[in-house]
Design an enzyme around this catalytic site. Structure first.
Site, PDB file in Angstrom:
ATOM      1  CB  SER A  42      28.132  29.021  31.241  1.00  0.00           C
ATOM      2  OG  SER A  42      29.105  28.013  31.444  1.00  0.00           O
ATOM      3  CE  LYS A  77      33.411  29.924  40.809  1.00  0.00           C
ATOM      4  NZ  LYS A  77      34.740  30.226  40.278  1.00  0.00           N
ATOM      5  CG  ASP A 105      38.075  28.480  39.792  1.00  0.00           C
ATOM      6  OD1 ASP A 105      37.857  28.054  38.645  1.00  0.00           O
ATOM      7  OD2 ASP A 105      37.182  28.952  40.531  1.00  0.00           O
ATOM      8  N   GLY A 113      39.391  40.027  44.658  1.00  0.00           N
ATOM      9  CA  GLY A 113      38.044  39.459  44.692  1.00  0.00           C
ATOM     10  C   GLY A 113      38.082  37.942  44.777  1.00  0.00           C
ATOM     11  CG  LEU A 131      42.726  35.661  36.720  1.00  0.00           C
ATOM     12  CD1 LEU A 131      41.957  35.197  37.948  1.00  0.00           C
ATOM     13  CD2 LEU A 131      43.795  34.667  36.375  1.00  0.00           C
TER      14      LEU A 131
END
Ligand code: NAP
Length: 286
Positions: free
Chosen positions: A20, A71, A107, A134, A224
């Protein structure tokens, strides 16, 4: 009020998490703005999610990001969830307000902010082709739909998943679900193509979800993926004269929106972007 001697905790929880870039991006901005927070990454195994959330609450963490694979699973552990996050069915940002946990999803809005910032595209009335169905597709497609896109065509390898996403979006705009291999038949009048699949992501950087010769010249092509910053899809689209948009901006803006919720301050977005842009992609002048 912040106690000036004790930095408050911010975090990201995911599994795995070592890759990350969120700690680097947030800590750079916090340091530039001299805000008393520290942002750490925690690798949380799915079986330990509830304990981790309770632990962060007990430690008085001000907030945290939630990433793959938590999430969706985090929703029932929170005290309240924004309408947007509830619709999308996923939370990427938690705010701890005096022990009460509030869930958000930044997001989709981060994607839209960065798309507008970098391309100026007005999505109202636009026909949009979305490659993939997805987790990331859902937030981006929902945001485009409620922001006025006139038609969303969802093209996915597994048609059934495209159909499910199209059904979910149907209350908000006109939709169609098609196999990914048929995407080329749906280019007519498309103003924006968004790749939400992982095709082209490191280490398979030579792969692309669309053959170059079917990319329409007038469209904005958006990916993305942010590793690499300029995917094969974006390179080929650029060569055909399309305006391109990489996933780096979405990543920066989803983080910026979270930062603002935690600190009450709008962050230096350029500092955040520079912190995570790989050397060689910075476009700096000597
Ligand atoms: P996901 O839920 O696993 O979805 C993956 C999608 O890619 C599915 O539609 C899948 O199709 C498709 N796909 C994968 N491999 C394929 C292949 N070989 N051929 C055809 N289709 C393939 O993943 P996600 O969480 O949505 O993430 C997708 C991408 O978005 C990743 O590259 C991720 O890094 C990126 N992302 C970026 C940001 C950002 O801030 N910029 C945020 C989130 C995600 P099937 O349904 O047929 O399997």
């Amino acid at each position: 009020m912040h106690n000036k001697h004790h930095a408050q905790l911010l975090a990201v929880i995911g599994h795995p998490i070592a890759q990350s870039k969120s700690p680097l991006m947030h800590n750079r901005a916090l340091s530039v703005q001299r805000l008393p927070y520290t942002y750490l990454a925690f690798d949380v195994h799915p079986e330990m999610l509830a304990q981790a959330v309770d632990g962060l609450r007990a430690l008085g963490a001000r907030g945290w990001n939630v990433t793959i694979p938590h999430k969706i699973a985090v929703l029932p552990l929170l005290d309240a969830v924004s309408d947007e996050a509830r619709q999308i069915g996923a939370v990427n940002t938690v705010v701890n307000d005096g022990g009460k946990l509030y869930g958000y999803n930044t997001d989709g809005s981060g994607y839209l902010r960065s798309l507008q910032e970098e391309t100026g595209l007005d999505v109202r009335g636009a026909r949009v082709l979305i490659l993939g169905a997805g987790g990331a597709a859902r937030g981006v497609a929902y945001t485009l739909a409620v922001s006025g896109a006139a038609q969303l065509i969802i093209a996915n390898r597994t048609l059934e998943k495209a159909e499910r996403l199209a059904d979910f979006l149907a209350p908000f705009t006109q939709t169609a679900a098609v196999p990914l291999s048929d995407a080329g038949k749906w280019m007519n009048g498309v103003a924006l193509i968004v790749n939400t699949t992982s095709i082209g992501m490191y280490p398979h950087t030579e792969s692309t979800p669309l053959p170059a010769d079917i990319i329409p010249e007038g469209a904005v092509v958006s990916d993305l993926i942010y590793n690499p910053v300029k995917t094969t899809l974006l390179q080929e689209a650029e060569r055909r004269g399309a305006l391109i948009h990489s996933g780096l901006g979405m990543f920066v803006h989803q983080g910026a929106l979270a930062y603002e919720k935690w600190t009450g301050v709008s962050p230096p977005v350029d500092v955040m972007r520079r912190a995570i842009t790989p050397p060689g992609e910075r476009g700096e002048r000597p």
